[in-house]
Scaffold this motif. Sequence first.
Motif, short mmCIF file in Angstrom:
data_model
loop_
_atom_site.label_atom_id
_atom_site.label_comp_id
_atom_site.label_asym_id
_atom_site.label_seq_id
_atom_site.Cartn_x
_atom_site.Cartn_y
_atom_site.Cartn_z
N GLU A 92 41.20 28.52 36.57
CA GLU A 92 42.32 29.42 36.28
C GLU A 92 41.88 30.55 35.35
OE1 GLU A 92 45.25 26.73 34.79
OE2 GLU A 92 45.90 26.11 36.80
N ASP A 94 38.93 32.08 35.17
CA ASP A 94 38.12 33.13 35.80
C ASP A 94 38.62 33.56 37.17
OD1 ASP A 94 37.22 31.14 37.59
OD2 ASP A 94 35.39 30.77 36.45
N GLY A 95 39.76 33.02 37.61
CA GLY A 95 40.37 33.47 38.85
C GLY A 95 39.92 32.76 40.11
N LYS A 184 42.49 41.78 44.03
CA LYS A 184 42.09 40.97 42.88
C LYS A 184 41.27 39.77 43.35
CE LYS A 184 43.94 38.69 38.77
NZ LYS A 184 45.17 38.36 37.98
N ARG A 185 41.62 39.21 44.47
CA ARG A 185 40.85 38.10 45.02
C ARG A 185 39.44 38.58 45.35
NH1 ARG A 185 44.49 33.92 47.38
NH2 ARG A 185 46.63 34.55 46.94
N THR A 188 37.47 39.09 42.10
CA THR A 188 37.03 37.82 41.53
C THR A 188 35.80 37.30 42.26
OG1 THR A 188 39.26 37.20 40.80
CG2 THR A 188 37.67 35.41 41.13
#
Length: 244
Positions: A92, A94-95, A184-185, A188
Motif C-alpha cells: 500500500e 508504494d502503490g 498512476k498504475r 507505479t
Amino acid sequence: MQISAIDGLANVRDLGGLRRDDGTITPTGVFIRAEMLDRVTPIGWHRLRDYGVRTVIDLRRPNERTGDVPSGVRRIDVDLDGADENFWAPFEKDGRWATPLYYVPHLHRMPQRLAAVFRAIASAEDGAVLFHCGAGWDRTGLVAAALLRTVKVEEDAAVADYMASFSNAAAMATLHGRSFEPEKRRETLARFIHTPESAFRAAYQQLDLDEWFDHAGIDLTTRLAVMTWRGSVASDDDAQDAST
C-alpha cells in the motif's frame, strides 16, 4: 447478446473465447469478470440472468460491500485481500497493491484466500459464475489469472484480458463518476521497471497452480471443479486418455 453490453457495467467480460496452449478455445458462459455491481440496472440484471449468471462472488473487503443481487442469483462474499497488515503495508505504501506485482506474494502468504474463492466456485449452482471487486481490475484480475492458468490459456491471450481494464478505464470513470487512475498504475509499475503488460506477464509465468494447490491444501473435488472449469473442459487425465 454481448456480455460487454450490460447496463451499469463498463469493465465486464466473459473469460471464454481465449486461446489455450493446445489450440482450443475457452468456453463461454462459465466465468464472467466485472467491477462493482452497484449501478447495474434492472435491464442489466435481466441480461445477466439471460446470459446464465446464477452466482455472484464478491471479492471485496467487508467494509466495501454494497448493493444486492436480485432473486434467482446467489451472492457469495469472499474477502480475497485478507487483513494481514504486515503483508499489505509495503504494497500500500508504494502503490503495488493496485498492480499484478502483489499477485504471487499474496498467493504464497495467504493461500487460504484464493482457496475460499475456489471453494465458492466449486459449490456454486449450475450456471455462469460472475466474480467482481471494486474496479474489476486487480483482485478480479488475480482470480481471472489463476482461472486462465488452470486451463493453460496462452500467455498473450491472458495478457490481453488483463489489459482490457486499461482500455475500459475511461468508460468506467464516466459510469462510476471517479477515476480508476490508469496512469498512476503505469507510473507505479514504471518505478519497478515494468509496464502493465510485463508485470502481468511475469506474474502469470510464475503461477504454478499444481504446486499452489498442494500448498493451499485444496480438496480434490474443488481442484477438479476449477481445473475443468466446472466440467466444461476436459481434465488433463481425460485429455491424456483421449489421445491414447
